[in-house]
Design a protein around this motif. Structure first.
Motif, PDB file in Angstrom:
ATOM      1  N   HIS A   1      71.685  53.216  32.283  1.00 10.41           N
ATOM      2  CA  HIS A   1      70.619  52.492  31.581  1.00 10.41           C
ATOM      3  C   HIS A   1      69.546  52.018  32.572  1.00 10.41           C
ATOM      4  N   ASP A   2      69.988  51.378  33.643  1.00  7.76           N
ATOM      5  CA  ASP A   2      69.018  50.749  34.545  1.00  7.76           C
ATOM      6  C   ASP A   2      68.213  51.750  35.359  1.00  7.76           C
TER       7      ASP A   2
ATOM      8  N   HIS B   1      64.999  52.708  33.270  1.00  7.57           N
ATOM      9  CA  HIS B   1      63.899  51.864  33.772  1.00  7.57           C
ATOM     10  C   HIS B   1      63.097  52.473  34.919  1.00  7.57           C
TER      11      HIS B   1
ATOM     12  N   GLU C   1      62.085  47.156  27.021  1.00  4.30           N
ATOM     13  CA  GLU C   1      63.314  47.765  26.499  1.00  4.30           C
ATOM     14  C   GLU C   1      63.076  48.655  25.277  1.00  4.30           C
TER      15      GLU C   1
HETATM   16 FE   LIG Z   1      67.274  47.276  30.465  1.00  4.17          FE
END
Ligand SMILES: [Fe+2]
Length: 274
Positions: A127-128, A132, A173
């Protein structure tokens, strides 16, 4: 971003960072990364915004298994001065904002289990890093994230963190952006989730309304299901411009403004043009 004990856990530095310990990942964990990467990237053309796709290519996160942060950071820091730093889990708000304000993005080191491919509550490396880091290669978004970190420190002092957290949620997000080719996704929570990548753009159920800073800050969010509402920014540049102020007059208005519950339509809502 979450309230947590202020003392870093054993083994973490005072700023809560830890070594990635890349050699510690198991073969299965590397395989999980590759599986997630391949599954997700197959969905992205025509759905992720161009800045994300360009960033993903620049960072080259599919070299066989979980990427080494040191290697990723060589490229990322050269492009925008950002770095991804490993942390043991969720960090206190102050720590989180301090990292962002200094162009460091805190990332979970662990990799989800094969049973959690579709959903997990605590952010992992996939996820990170996958979600991102690509947007952090975009100079405008890179500035937006740093400004958010600085704004976070102000919001903490002023007691408006709950409002500011909604801005992070509905942009970083779960943000969508309008482009000449149609709606595209830039939010990491969407782009790291197979189900939400499909749902956010193609499903008729969620509402998609034009980004409005005050509306965002008055809108609660849910963390345990697909989103009921997405905010569509006219562009990443417009998002940065809309959030450059110190929010003091906005925070003053929010003192007396009511939240707008999910599912309610506000008279000022504008449907996002597709
Ligand atoms: Fe996040």
């Amino acid at each position: 971003m979450v309230a947590a004990a202020l003392k870093p856990p054993p083994g973490a530095r005072p700023d809560w960072t830890i070594d990635q310990d890349w050699l510690g990942y198991s073969t299965d964990e590397h395989r999980t990364w590759d599986r997630l990467y391949d599954r997700q990237t197959a969905l992205l053309p025509g759905r992720a915004c161009d800045a994300f796709l360009r960033g993903l290519e620049a960072l080259d996160l599919r070299q066989g298994g979980a990427p080494e942060l040191a290697r990723v950071n060589e490229v990322l820091s050269m492009l925008t001065g950002w770095r991804v730093v490993a942390v043991p889990g969720l960090v206190p708000d102050e720590v989180f904002f301090e990292h962002l304000a200094n162009r460091r993005f805190p990332a979970g080191r662990f990799i989800r289990s094969p049973e959690q491919l579709d959903y997990l509550q605590e952010p992992d490396l996939f996820h990170d890093l996958f979600g991102h880091a690509p947007m952090l290669t975009d100079p405008v978004f890179a500035d937006y994230m740093q400004a958010y970190g600085e704004g976070g420190r102000r919001a903490l002092r002023l007691g408006r963190l709950a409002n500011l957290a909604r801005l992070y949620w509905y942009t970083v997000e779960f943000g969508l952006v309008r482009t000449p080719a149609g709606l595209r996704i830039y939010g990491a929570g969407v782009l790291s989730s197979r189900a939400e990548t499909l749902y956010a753009l193609d499903d008729p159920r969620p509402r998609r309304i034009a980004f409005d800073l005050e509306r965002v800050m008055r809108t609660p969010y849910r963390i345990d299901d697909l989103q009921a509402l997405y905010f569509v920014a006219p562009s990443i540049e417009a998002l940065l411009q809309a959030t450059l102020s110190d929010f003091s007059s906005l925070y003053a208005r929010l003192e007396t403004a009511q939240d707008i519950p999910l599912g309610c339509i506000d008279p000022g809502d504008r449907l996002a043009p597709v």
